[in-house]
Design an enzyme around this catalytic site. Structure first.
Site, mmCIF file in Angstrom:
data_model
loop_
_atom_site.group_PDB
_atom_site.id
_atom_site.type_symbol
_atom_site.label_atom_id
_atom_site.label_comp_id
_atom_site.label_asym_id
_atom_site.label_seq_id
_atom_site.Cartn_x
_atom_site.Cartn_y
_atom_site.Cartn_z
ATOM 1 N N ASP A 106 -3.037 4.043 3.948
ATOM 2 C CA ASP A 106 -2.910 3.667 2.537
ATOM 3 C C ASP A 106 -2.234 4.818 1.818
ATOM 4 O O ASP A 106 -2.821 5.884 1.644
ATOM 5 C CB ASP A 106 -4.286 3.379 1.934
ATOM 6 C CG ASP A 106 -4.212 2.778 0.536
ATOM 7 O OD1 ASP A 106 -3.153 2.898 -0.118
ATOM 8 O OD2 ASP A 106 -5.214 2.189 0.085
ATOM 9 N N THR A 111 -3.632 -4.333 10.315
ATOM 10 C CA THR A 111 -2.869 -3.816 9.174
ATOM 11 C C THR A 111 -2.806 -2.290 9.154
ATOM 12 O O THR A 111 -1.801 -1.702 8.747
ATOM 13 C CB THR A 111 -3.434 -4.353 7.846
ATOM 14 O OG1 THR A 111 -2.637 -3.891 6.762
ATOM 15 C CG2 THR A 111 -4.881 -3.929 7.618
ATOM 16 N N LYS A 155 -10.288 3.686 -5.180
ATOM 17 C CA LYS A 155 -9.821 3.575 -6.560
ATOM 18 C C LYS A 155 -10.821 4.201 -7.525
ATOM 19 O O LYS A 155 -10.432 4.838 -8.512
ATOM 20 C CB LYS A 155 -9.583 2.111 -6.924
ATOM 21 C CG LYS A 155 -8.389 1.480 -6.233
ATOM 22 C CD LYS A 155 -8.188 0.045 -6.698
ATOM 23 C CE LYS A 155 -6.981 -0.596 -6.023
ATOM 24 N NZ LYS A 155 -6.782 -2.000 -6.475
ATOM 25 N N ARG A 159 0.837 -1.211 0.000
ATOM 26 C CA ARG A 159 0.000 0.000 0.000
ATOM 27 C C ARG A 159 0.869 1.258 0.000
ATOM 28 O O ARG A 159 0.559 2.262 0.630
ATOM 29 C CB ARG A 159 -0.990 0.024 1.180
ATOM 30 C CG ARG A 159 -2.018 -1.089 1.152
ATOM 31 C CD ARG A 159 -3.281 -0.775 1.964
ATOM 32 N NE ARG A 159 -3.001 -0.481 3.352
ATOM 33 C CZ ARG A 159 -2.885 -1.399 4.324
ATOM 34 N NH1 ARG A 159 -3.038 -2.695 4.019
ATOM 35 N NH2 ARG A 159 -2.646 -1.041 5.564
ATOM 36 N N ARG A 218 -0.999 4.795 -1.315
ATOM 37 C CA ARG A 218 -0.950 4.644 -2.766
ATOM 38 C C ARG A 218 -1.482 5.877 -3.487
ATOM 39 O O ARG A 218 -2.374 6.561 -3.007
ATOM 40 C CB ARG A 218 -1.749 3.412 -3.191
ATOM 41 C CG ARG A 218 -1.083 2.112 -2.818
ATOM 42 C CD ARG A 218 -1.953 0.921 -3.136
ATOM 43 N NE ARG A 218 -3.144 0.874 -2.288
ATOM 44 C CZ ARG A 218 -4.041 -0.097 -2.343
ATOM 45 N NH1 ARG A 218 -3.897 -1.083 -3.221
ATOM 46 N NH2 ARG A 218 -5.094 -0.082 -1.529
#
Length: 205
Positions: free
Chosen positions: A126, A114, A154, A94, A128
């Site tokens: 995250d 996580t 996304k 990530r 990304r």
């Protein structure tokens, strides 16, 4: 962002033959890949997936996540349809990188989930970024996707780059005793749409 096309070649796989397109992000030095099948530049929505690199799941058969199962499921779905595209993005863990991902796993072995593990290491949940997808898809002539994802982030990212998401196609694969807690966290803390099995489920050890 300066993402340039480098080369393309055939890529035979167990699912069928794809065309592999290589791209270079000249700012970060990262190399990204698109796998395409069929005529994807005809203007119609294309079955597609944005898949972030996961060495442990994609190549080492890890059961800690669902990444490898999703990669195989997406390629199989594209092959079955005979038309589609998968962007393989070099955003391991990530976005925190492989070694930091292993550090995060170590914290998870000690009880963190996580998201907590990332935060304890000083990262976001995250990290990304999907900016590279716009020039990659533009090169391929794709402006509309039927996106295989459980991640609403996304969808929002693509739409922010003027890429139409005509449909969200759920991609739920690989649930097992080793990743049940991980998937519950993705649903409960990251908003992933994983159905009644995980949605809103609190983690238990």
């Amino acid at each position: 962002m300066s993402v340039v096309f480098v080369a393309a070649s055939k890529l035979p796989t167990p699912f069928g033959e794809f065309t592999m397109h290589g791209f270079l992000d000249e700012e970060s030095g990262k190399e990204h890949v698109a796998l395409s099948m069929g005529d994807i530049a005809d203007g119609a929505p294309v079955l597609g997936r944005l898949h972030s690199e996961c060495l442990t799941g994609d190549a080492l058969f890890s059961l800690r996540c669902d990444c490898g199962f999703q990669l195989e499921g997406a390629l199989a779905a594209i092959a079955e349809e005979g038309r589609g595209v998968l962007l393989y993005l070099r955003q391991e863990g990530r976005g925190i990188g492989l070694l930091n991902k292993i550090r995060a796993y170590e914290l998870q072995d000690g009880g963190a989930d996580t998201v907590e593990a990332n935060l304890q290491l000083g990262f976001g949940a995250d990290q990304r970024d999907y900016a590279m997808c716009q020039p990659m898809l533009a090169h391929l002539g794709v402006s509309s996707l039927r996106l295989m994802t459980n991640n609403p982030r996304k969808v929002k990212a693509l739409e922010s780059y003027a890429i139409t998401v005509a449909e969200r196609v759920p991609l739920q694969r690989g649930l097992n005793k080793h990743n049940r807690r991980y998937l519950a966290t993705k649903a409960g803390k990251l908003g992933h749409m994983l159905g009644s099995l995980h949605q809103g489920e609190a983690e238990t050890t």
